[in-house]
Write an enzyme that holds these catalytic residues in place. Sequence first.
Site, PDB file in Angstrom:
ATOM      1  N   SER A  86      11.853  -3.044 -54.260  1.00 35.67           N
ATOM      2  CA  SER A  86      11.720  -3.516 -52.886  1.00 35.67           C
ATOM      3  C   SER A  86      10.700  -2.724 -52.087  1.00 35.67           C
ATOM      4  O   SER A  86      10.251  -3.168 -51.046  1.00 35.67           O
ATOM      5  CB  SER A  86      13.077  -3.447 -52.188  1.00 35.67           C
ATOM      6  OG  SER A  86      13.547  -2.115 -52.169  1.00 35.67           O
ATOM      7  N   LYS A 108      11.797   1.430 -43.867  1.00 33.17           N
ATOM      8  CA  LYS A 108      10.703   0.699 -43.239  1.00 33.17           C
ATOM      9  C   LYS A 108       9.934   1.602 -42.285  1.00 33.17           C
ATOM     10  O   LYS A 108      10.367   2.698 -41.962  1.00 33.17           O
ATOM     11  CB  LYS A 108      11.258  -0.515 -42.472  1.00 33.17           C
ATOM     12  CG  LYS A 108      11.715  -1.660 -43.380  1.00 33.17           C
ATOM     13  CD  LYS A 108      12.150  -2.857 -42.575  1.00 33.17           C
ATOM     14  CE  LYS A 108      12.720  -3.933 -43.481  1.00 33.17           C
ATOM     15  NZ  LYS A 108      11.723  -4.478 -44.432  1.00 33.17           N
TER      16      LYS A 108
END
Lengths: 207, 207
Positions: free
Chosen positions: A122, A159
């Site tokens: 991911s 993130k």
Amino acid sequence: MSRGITKIQEKILDFIIEKRIGAWLPPTLAEIARYFDYKNRATVQQHLQALEKKGYIKRNPKLARGIELTINDKFFVPRPVLGEVAAGNPLTIYPDAIDTVELPTIARMPKDSFLLKVKGDSLKDAYIFNGDIIIVNPNIEPKDAHFVVAVLDDSAVVKRFYRNNGSIELHSENPDYKPIVVRRSYENLKVVGVVIGVYRSMERKAV
Amino acid sequence: MSRGITKIQEKILDFIIEKRIGAWLPPTLAEIARYFDYKNRATVQQHLQALEKKGYIKRNPKLARGIELTINDKFFVPRPVLGEVAAGNPLTIYPDAIDTVELPTIARMPKDSFLLKVKGDSLKDAYIFNGDIIIVNPNIEPKDAHFVVAVLDDSAVVKRFYRNNGSIELHSENPDYKPIVVRRSYENLKVVGVVIGVYRSMERKAV
DNA sequence: ATTTTTACCATACAAATGTATGGTAATTTG
DNA sequence: CAAATTACCATACATTTGTATGGTAAAAAT
């Protein structure tokens, strides 16, 4: 003159390595003696002389804490990995390590920081791959464009962090994913820490 | 009680950090005094007390080398980058650093190891990217599947190392490239060191 | 102009530290 | 079996190390 080291000598060697990792100081003779319940330092001295003779350590004479590790096979030492991050999965930091990763003996962790193992692909757009270790520091204030580990509604994300008057944006490296925008007061967002580095041990990686 | 630290105190603080990095041991008062040409340790003691009062260090009383760094802003320490690696280019390790990179204090390097900056995408199949820092240890014997930095006929390569009775093979991660096979006695092959780690600084990376 | 801070010095001292010597008992080696 | 090695002990000692006290001179602050 036996070839290898004795079991007791190995225990002492392990202690030296552990001490050096945990407290970032090589122990003194007295500290080793205390740990092993020796009544005096002379016993330790003899073990250290044996270890030096066999080439496992080097000692700076008369120097406090002057034990130096010279070994190569003991070069990697297991460090606890506190959890895993994978997009969409909840992040759990267990009191017990879920795994250990072999970090170089010399690699010291910043205070209170911890390791997370990256699972899955991911984060590949951020050039972080399956098995990589990210170093997370919970003590520094995230600034714009920092990679942060955050828990949002029971899901863990890694993130980029951006502040935008009144709101916080979490950007993905992959442009297909739209940024997550939440109010700064939003209670279900918890920034766990800032990713200060990525470390990948090369020596035993099998691809 | 002034707000910040004085210039001299900053110098001493830097020395403590450097010592801790380079020699892996926080210095004693005597070592600091020797370095700064102080006639006695009392002077150092006062500076350390000042630094502690101001929160830059913490001291374990009566403990040899008991200086602990508490600061976060000094978390990254400049380390010299001795050269660059890029496929096909000769590897030059200059006496002076070509660059400095901010390594976290924790990402310590084993003795004699050095940093090289990766240039270009030639290693992307090994998940090493442009700008990454590889930590190279010249002191350990390469074993099979280790990544090594090697100079072959005036060209630098970073490849996987394999021994094959009498010959040495250097494998690329990209299967399109055939392995390089040389006799072990081949003089124009020099294995510079083993890549023991990859570090990528995340904090200040602008994409 | 006086006080405070900074930056050093010298001397002193207790505790910590590394080291040395000599000894005992158990185990291992030849 | 004798000899060497291993694993401890006690005691002793010179340095090293951290710390304390008191002092001087210059710079900075009040």
